[in-house]
Design an enzyme around this catalytic site. Sequence first.
Site, PDB file in Angstrom:
ATOM      1  N   HIS A 120     -31.086  13.087  -5.514  1.00  0.00           N
ATOM      2  CA  HIS A 120     -30.227  11.986  -5.387  1.00  0.00           C
ATOM      3  C   HIS A 120     -28.807  12.315  -5.363  1.00  0.00           C
ATOM      4  O   HIS A 120     -27.926  11.570  -5.176  1.00  0.00           O
ATOM      5  CB  HIS A 120     -30.248  10.938  -6.505  1.00  0.00           C
ATOM      6  N   HIS A 135      -1.220  -1.691   7.016  1.00  0.00           N
ATOM      7  CA  HIS A 135      -0.389  -0.679   6.855  1.00  0.00           C
ATOM      8  C   HIS A 135      -0.349   0.526   7.851  1.00  0.00           C
ATOM      9  O   HIS A 135       0.843   1.094   8.021  1.00  0.00           O
ATOM     10  CB  HIS A 135      -1.002   0.069   5.453  1.00  0.00           C
ATOM     11  N   SER A 169     -26.633   5.173  -2.604  1.00  0.00           N
ATOM     12  CA  SER A 169     -27.278   4.606  -3.726  1.00  0.00           C
ATOM     13  C   SER A 169     -26.806   3.153  -3.906  1.00  0.00           C
ATOM     14  O   SER A 169     -27.438   2.250  -3.175  1.00  0.00           O
ATOM     15  CB  SER A 169     -26.871   5.318  -5.155  1.00  0.00           C
ATOM     16  N   MET A 193       0.809  -1.086  -0.092  1.00  0.00           N
ATOM     17  CA  MET A 193       0.141  -0.074   0.159  1.00  0.00           C
ATOM     18  C   MET A 193       0.773   1.410  -0.063  1.00  0.00           C
ATOM     19  O   MET A 193       1.752   1.233   0.775  1.00  0.00           O
ATOM     20  CB  MET A 193      -1.041   0.091   1.381  1.00  0.00           C
ATOM     21  N   ASP A 202     -36.065  12.462  -5.442  1.00  0.00           N
ATOM     22  CA  ASP A 202     -35.211  11.714  -5.967  1.00  0.00           C
ATOM     23  C   ASP A 202     -35.824  10.985  -7.337  1.00  0.00           C
ATOM     24  O   ASP A 202     -36.845  10.357  -7.574  1.00  0.00           O
ATOM     25  CB  ASP A 202     -34.772  10.322  -5.097  1.00  0.00           C
TER      26      ASP A 202
END
Length: 299
Positions: free
Chosen positions: A276, A140, A161, A1, A241
Amino acid sequence: MKVVKEFSVCGGRLIKLSHNSNSTKTSMNVNIYLPKHYYAQDFPRNKRIPTVFYLSGLTCTPDNASEKAFWQFQADKYGFAIVFPDTSPRGDEVANDPEGSWDFGQGAGFYLNATQEPYAQHYQMYDYIHKELPQTLDSHFNKNGDVKLDFLDNVAITGHSMGGYGAICGYLKGYSGKRYKSCSAFAPIVNPSNVPWGQKAFKGYLGEEKAQWEAYDPCLLIKNIRHVGDDRILIHVGDSDPFLEEHLKPELLLEAVKATSWQDYVEIKKVHGFDHSYYFVSTFVPEHAEFHARNLGLI
């Protein structure tokens, strides 16, 4: 990483990272916000900072929510870190939507483990999000006995969503093992087996066999999982939405929990005038942050 970039934000730091994933067999990007507590010289050595995982929606990268949802203010207020993973594997070798649409393929991994070719090789997002990524972050950041961040135990999950769907699905699938202390969602897809976005994803990634779909559908999962204690799922959705009636259908989750042990523990708040977008998400992040902070033992 490896660290790609770092930014000072609020009282802490937003760190953009990349790493090679065994699950997706690709390089994956992830952003993490470390709150001001992480950098405080007087932070107790015997205390660990809990983590909230935020799963983003269709087309998003780790940058969308970390730039537009304003979680950093809340992370500093309560003292949690927040992780923003990517929404899919990416790269020239990664299969995409043959139709070139934005609701399937790269940027739309649906946080599941694909079984169908050509997607199965790389689209192992369930294992990546819930297993590999937390372990990779732990390795990490928590080196040489200096353990300040908790990615494995005192952890919550949320999303927007497609990411709201992924959060609820992951929470329920890990519920018996107490993987997450709490779950919330912004405008989630709650019943993918019965809406166009979900059906396209499930057919493409999982095939036509409906038994495979059941393993990733919150409305079906929740009927077979016994609720414990006072655990709750918090959901906000805007009544303006544009995807509400066709793709989100939050009322289906309320129908699914009727006469189950979850009946009084799924709260869906339909808020007037909101759509949304991240204007909607950022407005209700403070309420979700407080909800998770309480469940993480921070207040």
